[in-house]
Design an enzyme around this catalytic site. Structure first.
Site, PDB file in Angstrom:
ATOM      1  N   LEU A 181       0.860  -1.174   0.000  1.00  0.00           N
ATOM      2  CA  LEU A 181       0.000   0.000   0.000  1.00  0.00           C
ATOM      3  C   LEU A 181       0.899   1.227   0.000  1.00  0.00           C
ATOM      4  CD1 LEU A 181      -2.695  -0.908   2.722  1.00  0.00           C
ATOM      5  CD2 LEU A 181      -2.976  -0.994   0.238  1.00  0.00           C
ATOM      6  N   ASP A 182       0.441   2.302  -0.612  1.00  0.00           N
ATOM      7  CA  ASP A 182       1.211   3.534  -0.587  1.00  0.00           C
ATOM      8  C   ASP A 182       1.376   4.022   0.847  1.00  0.00           C
ATOM      9  OD1 ASP A 182       1.304   3.489  -3.352  1.00  0.00           O
ATOM     10  OD2 ASP A 182      -0.513   4.700  -3.560  1.00  0.00           O
ATOM     11  N   LYS A 183       2.385   4.821   1.071  1.00  0.00           N
ATOM     12  CA  LYS A 183       2.715   5.296   2.417  1.00  0.00           C
ATOM     13  C   LYS A 183       1.502   5.844   3.164  1.00  0.00           C
ATOM     14  CE  LYS A 183       5.393   8.927   4.746  1.00  0.00           C
ATOM     15  NZ  LYS A 183       6.350  10.044   4.561  1.00  0.00           N
ATOM     16  N   ARG A 218      -5.677   5.768  -7.503  1.00  0.00           N
ATOM     17  CA  ARG A 218      -5.375   7.201  -7.576  1.00  0.00           C
ATOM     18  C   ARG A 218      -5.251   7.659  -9.023  1.00  0.00           C
ATOM     19  NH1 ARG A 218      -0.166   7.597  -3.871  1.00  0.00           N
ATOM     20  NH2 ARG A 218      -0.412   9.839  -4.300  1.00  0.00           N
TER      21      ARG A 218
END
Length: 320
Positions: A138-140, A237
């Site tokens: 997962l992104d930060k 996104r």
């Protein structure tokens, strides 16, 4: 972990006869991912009757496959005592509820303090598992559920499930603009040709499919449920920004836009929400040991709930 190659032998039967080598190998050597098997075919570690062949070459009944499986390099990342929110844990898998701000693995600009460091402290044996058990990321600043493999066999099984798209991953998101209905974004994603930190929709990219439906509409925003069919970097996104509805707070693919007549509380909330409004809410997969489908859910984090509350209050004030 042994540093020697392990030998595996398999015979092509009538059922496998006529299939591509890489397809047959994926069934016969199920403990390894398709990508690793393809690398071994190309590198000559996986042979047919002692001969090197191409992944697409057909195999016939009676042929002998020999695999010299190279051991994965041992993880050398330092363990760190970092709090973890563990939703589920057994001998084969861990399911983690990742908070915002936690990077998944060390890299440029983040040499330590990552989820991987935390996992190695929590369970040191993960140093013997490929990528310390990580099978996806997962992104930060994306929150929510991740599955981690606790054994090499479980790692291969979960990677295989991701490859055949049988892992179900659902996200909640808040995007800019009012969507009238759900839909699907089917658009390939690749690295941006100029800005290497961004991904973008481009014809030369890898196939990417995102399904979404509306949970609730506000005056200038929409609360969505998104489901991944593929798992490209920044996929939700990028796809929503491509559709003209970037995520609230997205620092890369969006920008702050205040709806006309927004309440002071909403203005403050939107300006203060400095991460993409994206949460991995639900995760379902086939358990590597039992074969049963297991499913997990993680409630929305506080900042996400507060954002939704303010959006709802703003909508009510507009209707008053």
């Amino acid at each position: 972990m042994s540093t020697e190659n392990r030998e595996f032998i398999a015979l092509i039967d009538e059922e496998q006869s006529g299939r591509r080598l890489d397809q047959a190998a994926a069934d016969l050597f199920a403990d390894f991912s398709r990508s690793r098997l393809k690398q071994w075919i190309l590198g000559g570690q996986l042979t047919v009757n002692g001969e090197q062949r191409r992944p697409r070459d057909p195999v016939i009944a009676g042929e002998r496959l020999r695999l010299l499986a190279e051991p994965e390099p041992r993880v050398s990342i330092a363990p760190q005592r970092i709090p973890l929110s563990i939703v589920w844990e057994d001998d084969e898998v861990l399911v983690i509820d990742k908070p915002a701000g936690l990077v998944v693995h060390p890299g440029a600009g983040n040499p330590a303090g990552t989820l991987q460091n935390a996992l190695l402290h929590h369970r040191p044996a993960l140093a013997e598992v490929p990528r310390a058990g990580l099978v996806h990321r997962l992104d930060k600043d994306t929150t929510g559920l991740m599955v981690v493999a606790a054994t090499e066999t479980a790692h291969a099984a979960l990677v295989r499930q991701l490859e055949v798209r049988s892992v179900r991953r659902e996200y909640e998101a808040v995007c800019r603009g009012v969507l009238t209905a759900g839909g699907t974004v089917d658009a390939p994603i690749g690295r941006h040709p100029v800005d290497r930190l961004r991904m973008t929709v481009r014809n030369s990219g890898r196939p990417a499919v995102t399904h979404y439906r509306v949970i609730r509409r506000f005056r200038g925003h929409t609360h969505l449920l998104a489901r991944l069919e593929t798992g490209r970097t920044h996929q939700i996104r990028v796809h929503l920004a491509h559709a003209g509805h970037p995520l609230v707070g997205d620092p890369v693919y969006g920008r702050l836009q205040l709806p006309a007549g927004a309440t002071p509380a909403l203005i403050e909330s939107l300006r203060g929400f400095r991460r993409q409004a994206l949460h991995a809410r639900r995760l379902a997969f086939q358990h590597p040991a039992s074969g049963e489908t297991v499913a997990f859910e993680a409630e929305l984090p506080r900042d996400f709930r507060q954002l939704l509350n303010v959006l709802a209050q703003d909508a009510r004030s507009a209707d008053a």
